[in-house]
Design an enzyme around this catalytic site. Structure first.
Site, PDB file in Angstrom:
ATOM      1  N   ASP A  62       0.838  -1.187   0.000  1.00 54.83           N
ATOM      2  CA  ASP A  62       0.000   0.000   0.000  1.00 54.83           C
ATOM      3  C   ASP A  62       0.884   1.253   0.000  1.00 54.83           C
ATOM      4  O   ASP A  62       1.921   1.292   0.662  1.00 54.83           O
ATOM      5  CB  ASP A  62      -0.895  -0.021   1.239  1.00 54.83           C
ATOM      6  CG  ASP A  62      -2.035   0.971   1.167  1.00 54.83           C
ATOM      7  OD1 ASP A  62      -2.633   1.103   0.083  1.00 54.83           O
ATOM      8  OD2 ASP A  62      -2.328   1.601   2.187  1.00 54.83           O
ATOM      9  N   ASP A  69     -11.537   1.115  -0.934  1.00 57.78           N
ATOM     10  CA  ASP A  69     -12.016   2.474  -0.675  1.00 57.78           C
ATOM     11  C   ASP A  69     -13.201   2.861  -1.552  1.00 57.78           C
ATOM     12  O   ASP A  69     -13.777   3.931  -1.359  1.00 57.78           O
ATOM     13  CB  ASP A  69     -10.881   3.483  -0.909  1.00 57.78           C
ATOM     14  CG  ASP A  69      -9.788   3.382   0.136  1.00 57.78           C
ATOM     15  OD1 ASP A  69     -10.121   3.175   1.321  1.00 57.78           O
ATOM     16  OD2 ASP A  69      -8.600   3.500  -0.214  1.00 57.78           O
ATOM     17  N   GLU A  86       0.948  -0.760  -5.087  1.00 54.98           N
ATOM     18  CA  GLU A  86      -0.234   0.096  -5.152  1.00 54.98           C
ATOM     19  C   GLU A  86       0.270   1.488  -5.528  1.00 54.98           C
ATOM     20  O   GLU A  86       0.742   2.245  -4.688  1.00 54.98           O
ATOM     21  CB  GLU A  86      -0.956   0.114  -3.800  1.00 54.98           C
ATOM     22  CG  GLU A  86      -2.258   0.915  -3.790  1.00 54.98           C
ATOM     23  CD  GLU A  86      -2.050   2.376  -3.438  1.00 54.98           C
ATOM     24  OE1 GLU A  86      -2.209   3.221  -4.360  1.00 54.98           O
ATOM     25  OE2 GLU A  86      -1.738   2.677  -2.285  1.00 54.98           O
TER      26      GLU A  86
END
Length: 412
Positions: free
Chosen positions: A301, A401, A348
C-alpha cells in the site's frame, strides 16, 4: 516473480457469514474458497489481517505481525474440543455490518474462555496432545514478535487505553524491571494471548492449504506505515521519528490535490530510514518475511512512499505544510531481496505518481494497479480506462475504498 494472467475477487475475511458477528476463518471461508474454484478464479485478495486499533480499520492495526483474534472461528475451536458448542450457539444468524462493540462484548470472552480451556487441558488431554506440541513450537518460532505483542495487548486492557504513550513511565519506556514485573504479574493472560495467536495461525494455515489445493492464491496487503498506537512503535521507538518524550516529530500523509485542498494528514509516525539502513533494514526484513509467510502475493500500500514520502510536522493540523523527503527505495528492496530472495510484490501506485516512482517500480519488476471506476470518474483519470492498460498490471473494478461495482453503477 512471474505473475500468470488470472482473475480473482477482493473480499475481506470480516465480510463472511459466521458465528460471532464478524466474518472469520471458519466454514464460510472454506466455502468461499470452493466458490472461487467453481467460478474458475485464481486469486483471493484480503485486507490486512492484523489486530485493529481505534476505529477498527485494518490499515490502523495494533501490530504489523499478529493476527486479529476476532477472525478466529469459534466453530472450529468447538470442533477442536476447546469450547462447548452450546456456548456459541446463540451467536449464529446475525446479518448486516460488523458491530465491533458487540463482537468485543460477546465473541471475545468466548475466545478467551476457549484459550484458557486449552491451557488447562492441553498438557493432559490425549486428544489435544498434537496441538499442544504445535503450540510450544509456535511460541518458539514466533517469539521475536509474539511475546512483546502479547504484553502490549494485555497492558492495553489493564490501563484501559489504546495509547501506550500515556502508560506509566517505566512501562511506556520499556524499563527492563518494569517489563519483567508486568510479565510475571500477567503470566496467565499472556499465555492466553499466545494461544489466540496460535489458533489464528492454525486456522489461517488450514485455509491457505485449502486455497492452494483449489488453485487459489491469497493476495495480502501491507500498509507502508504503522499506527503510532501499536506494539511495533512501542517495541521499536528507535526506528521512528520520535522526540525524547516518545512523541512523533513528523507524521505521514499526502499533499493537497484535486480530492482535498488540505491534503490528507494520516498521522502515522515516519521511519528513521537512516537508522534502518545502518541495521540492514532488519525490521522491514522481518515484516516482509512475515507477510510472505501469510500470503502468496503481497500488495504494498502507498508504494510511492518508498521512493519519497510526504513529511508533515506533527503539530500541523492539516497536510498543507509538509515536504517531500526521499526514501531508500531501491536500496531497501535490494536488501530485502538479498535477505529473502525473489519477492511476490505488487505496487499500489495510485495517486499522483512521478516518473521516479514509475522507474523504481519498473526496475523492481513489480506490477502496478489500475482501477476501472477511476477511469470513468469526472476527475479524468484516463490511464484507468481499460483500453489504456499495459502489461504487468493488476486491474480492479474498485478498491476497498470504493463502492461495489453494483453500487457504483447505480449511482453513475
Amino acid at each position: 516473480m512471474d505473475f500468470q494472467r488470472s482473475s480473482g475477487v477482493l473480499l475481506h475475511v470480516s465480510s463472511l457469514p459466521s458465528y460471532g458477528g464478524i466474518g472469520d476463518l471458519g466454514p464460510a471461508a472454506h466455502d468461499f474458497v470452493a466458490f472461487l474454484a467453481r467460478a474458475k478464479q485464481h486469486v483471493w485478495q484480503v485486507l490486512p489481517l492484523c489486530p485493529t486499533g481505534y476505529g477498527n480499520s485494518p490499515y490502523a492495526g495494533s501490530s504489523a505481525f499478529a493476527g486479529n483474534p476476532y477472525l478466529i472461528s469459534l466453530e472450529f475451536l468447538s470442533d477442536w474440543g476447546w469450547i462447548e458448542g452450546t456456548k456459541i450457539a446463540g451467536l449464529a444468524g446475525r446479518e448486516g455490518p460488523v458491530n465491533f462493540d458487540e463482537v468485543e462484548q460477546r465473541k471475545l470472552p468466548l475466545l478467551h474462555e476457549a484459550a484458557a480451556n486449552f491451557l488447562d487441558n492441553g498438557p493432559s488431554d490425549a486428544k489435544l496432545a498434537d496441538q499442544w506440541l504445535q503450540f510450544q513450537q509456535f511460541r518458539l518460532a514466533e517469539a521475536n514478535w509474539l511475546n512483546d505483542y502479547a504484553l502490549y495487548a494485555v497492558l492495553r486492557r489493564e490501563y484501559n487505553t489504546g495509547a501506550w504513550a500515556v502508560w506509566p513511565e517505566p512501562v511506556r519506556r520499556r524499563d527492563p524491571d518494569a517489563i519483567a514485573e508486568a510479565s510475571a504479574k500477567h503470566a496467565r493472560v499472556l499465555a492466553v494471548e499466545h494461544v489466540l495467536q496460535f489458533a489464528f495461525a492454525v486456522q489461517w494455515d488450514n485455509l491457505r492449504k485449502a486455497a492452494a489445493e483449489s488453485g487459489i492464491r491469497i493476495l495480502g496487503d501491507v500498509a507502508i506505515f504503522v499506527n503510532m498506537d501499536s506494539s511495533d512503535v512501542w517495541m521499536h521507538p528507535d526506528i521512528f521519528e520520535l522526540d525524547e518524550d516518545l512523541h512523533p516529530t513528523c507524521v505521514s500523509g499526502v499533499p493537497p490535490d484535486y480530492f482535498s485542498s488540505t491534503g490528507q494528514r494520516w498521522g502515522n509516525p515516519l521511519y528513521r530510514w537512516d537508522v534502518l539502513a545502518n541495521r540492514g533494514f532488519d525490521w522491514w526484513g522481518q515484516r516482509i518475511s512475515r507477510s510472505c509467510q501469510l500470503y502468496d502475493i503481497v500488495r504494498l500500500d502507498h508504494f510511492r512512499g518508498f521512493e519519497a514520502y510526504w513529511s508533515i510536522p506533527a503539530d500541523e493540523e492539516t497536510a498543507v505544510n509538509g515536504e517531500w523527503i526521499k526514501a531508500p527505495g531501491l536500496q531497501l528492496f535490494r536488501a530485502l531481496e538479498s535477505a529473502l530472495g525473489p519477492l511476490p510484490l505488487v505496487a499500489e501506485d495510485l495517486g499522483l505518481i512521478t516518473p521516479e516512482v514509475d522507474a523504481l517500480r519498473l526496475e523492481l519488476g513489480m506490477p502496478g494497479m489500475r482501477v476501472i471506476q477511476f477511469g470513468f470518474s469526472d476527475k479524468g483519470a484516463h490511464i484507468h480506462l481499460p483500453h489504456q492498460y499495459v502489461p504487468a498490471t493488476v486491474a480492479y473494478t474498485g478498491t476497498h475504498d470504493n463502492d461495489t461495482t453494483h453500487g457504483w453503477w447505480q449511482k453513475t
